[in-house]
Design a protein around this motif. Structure first.
Motif, short mmCIF file in Angstrom:
data_model
loop_
_atom_site.label_atom_id
_atom_site.label_comp_id
_atom_site.label_asym_id
_atom_site.label_seq_id
_atom_site.Cartn_x
_atom_site.Cartn_y
_atom_site.Cartn_z
N MET B 58 -21.31 4.23 10.86
CA MET B 58 -22.67 4.16 10.32
C MET B 58 -23.60 3.64 11.41
SD MET B 58 -22.37 4.56 6.85
CE MET B 58 -20.89 4.78 5.87
N PRO B 59 -24.88 4.00 11.33
CA PRO B 59 -25.83 3.47 12.30
C PRO B 59 -25.91 1.94 12.22
CG PRO B 59 -26.82 5.28 11.07
CD PRO B 59 -25.53 4.95 10.40
N ASN B 60 -26.04 1.32 13.38
CA ASN B 60 -26.26 -0.13 13.45
C ASN B 60 -25.18 -0.96 12.76
OD1 ASN B 60 -28.82 0.52 14.63
ND2 ASN B 60 -29.57 0.88 12.56
N ILE B 75 -21.83 5.56 -0.31
CA ILE B 75 -23.24 5.26 -0.54
C ILE B 75 -23.49 3.85 -0.02
CG2 ILE B 75 -22.80 4.48 -2.92
CD1 ILE B 75 -25.56 5.84 -3.60
N LEU B 86 -18.04 6.76 -4.03
CA LEU B 86 -18.43 7.64 -5.13
C LEU B 86 -17.37 8.74 -5.22
CD1 LEU B 86 -22.23 8.28 -4.48
CD2 LEU B 86 -21.23 6.90 -6.32
N LEU B 108 -20.23 12.56 4.14
CA LEU B 108 -21.54 12.49 3.49
C LEU B 108 -21.82 11.03 3.19
CD1 LEU B 108 -23.98 13.70 2.07
CD2 LEU B 108 -22.55 14.03 0.04
N ASN B 109 -22.89 10.51 3.78
CA ASN B 109 -23.27 9.13 3.55
C ASN B 109 -24.65 9.08 2.92
OD1 ASN B 109 -20.88 8.19 4.83
ND2 ASN B 109 -21.85 8.56 6.82
N LEU B 110 -24.70 8.52 1.73
CA LEU B 110 -25.95 8.45 0.98
C LEU B 110 -26.60 7.10 1.19
CD1 LEU B 110 -24.45 9.85 -2.33
CD2 LEU B 110 -25.50 11.13 -0.47
N ARG B 111 -27.92 7.09 1.22
CA ARG B 111 -28.65 5.83 1.37
C ARG B 111 -29.45 5.54 0.11
NH1 ARG B 111 -31.76 7.73 5.13
NH2 ARG B 111 -30.38 9.41 5.83
N TYR B 112 -29.40 4.30 -0.33
CA TYR B 112 -30.11 3.91 -1.54
C TYR B 112 -30.41 2.42 -1.47
CZ TYR B 112 -26.08 1.56 -3.76
OH TYR B 112 -25.06 0.70 -4.07
#
Lengths: 122, 122
Positions: B58-60, B75, B86, B108-112
């Motif tokens: 993941m970023p950062n 997620i 998920l 697939l990485n979701l951001r919320y």
DNA sequence: TTAAGAATAGGAATTATTCCTAATTGTGAG
DNA sequence: CTCACAATTAGGAATAATTCCTATTCTTAA
């Protein structure tokens, strides 16, 4: 928007592929030899934060930076690591319906073997 | 499958969340104080390669490791960084139809914003 | 039981990135 | 215009994450 930040942004925008911070630094140095690596990282981070560019993180590879912030997908060759763009699939509505959660965005990275590598393997 | 690799695998399998290499190393050290950080990284890399576990980038953030290799989605809360699972969306067929390319897999990485952070923000 | 091969421990080295500080640059009030 | 202030940079040290190296320790098959 300082001279250095503009230079970095120009390099990203004029590149056809997705560059690493290191690659961007070396190109920037060709034009302004006094530029510092910290300046490159800081401006990349700031511009990614401001969504002027997009940071891409992949396993076993340094981050890359994408000039395109409008949604689209990425596909990476498992053999040679080549990273390419694909048009957006627009999964947001589908995902929100599936999950019932408000999605701010998503990163979809597809893995495949590119044609060149397929030839070599065959 | 050495003692150390088994230990690392057990730690990952018994954890409820997605641990970093550093976290895994410290837990392993509780049990076998002689274990070396290089051993942890090497075995994580090998097991990810062998698809016994899955590496998440993941970023950062440092890489994390997932006990579940069967397809599912991730997620991540943009506010606190919490990473959750998920169920799989099974996008493979859809993607292959869209792209005409044989897909080996995808991330697939979701951001919320998670519920806890939503409360704090409000 | 022993030699060969594989894996580990320990720590140094490398890579990627961030942080610190002094110097420089850009900007607006006077 | 010019001074002072704030923001940003250059340069390099520091940190974080990870890999690599080498001597030592298993493991295994003969």
């Amino acid at each position: 928007m300082t001279k250095q930040r503009q230079l970095i942004l120009d390099i990203i925008r004029s590149s056809t592929d997705h560059m690493t911070a290191e690659e961007i630094f070396f190109e920037a140095k060709q034009i302004q030899s006094s530029i510092a690596v910290g300046t490159v990282y800081r401006n990349l981070g700031l511009m990614a934060e401001a969504e002027e560019i997009k940071r891409l993180s992949m396993p076993n590879a340094p981050d890359r930076f994408d000039k395109t912030t409008r949604p689209h997908e990425h596909i990476i060759c498992e053999h040679c690591g080549k990273l390419s763009d694909l048009p957006a699939f627009n999964l947001k509505d589908y995902i929100e319906k599936q999950t019932g959660v408000e999605i701010l965005g998503y990163d979809l990275n597809l893995r495949y073997v590119c044609d060149d590598c397929k030839k070599i393997e065959a």
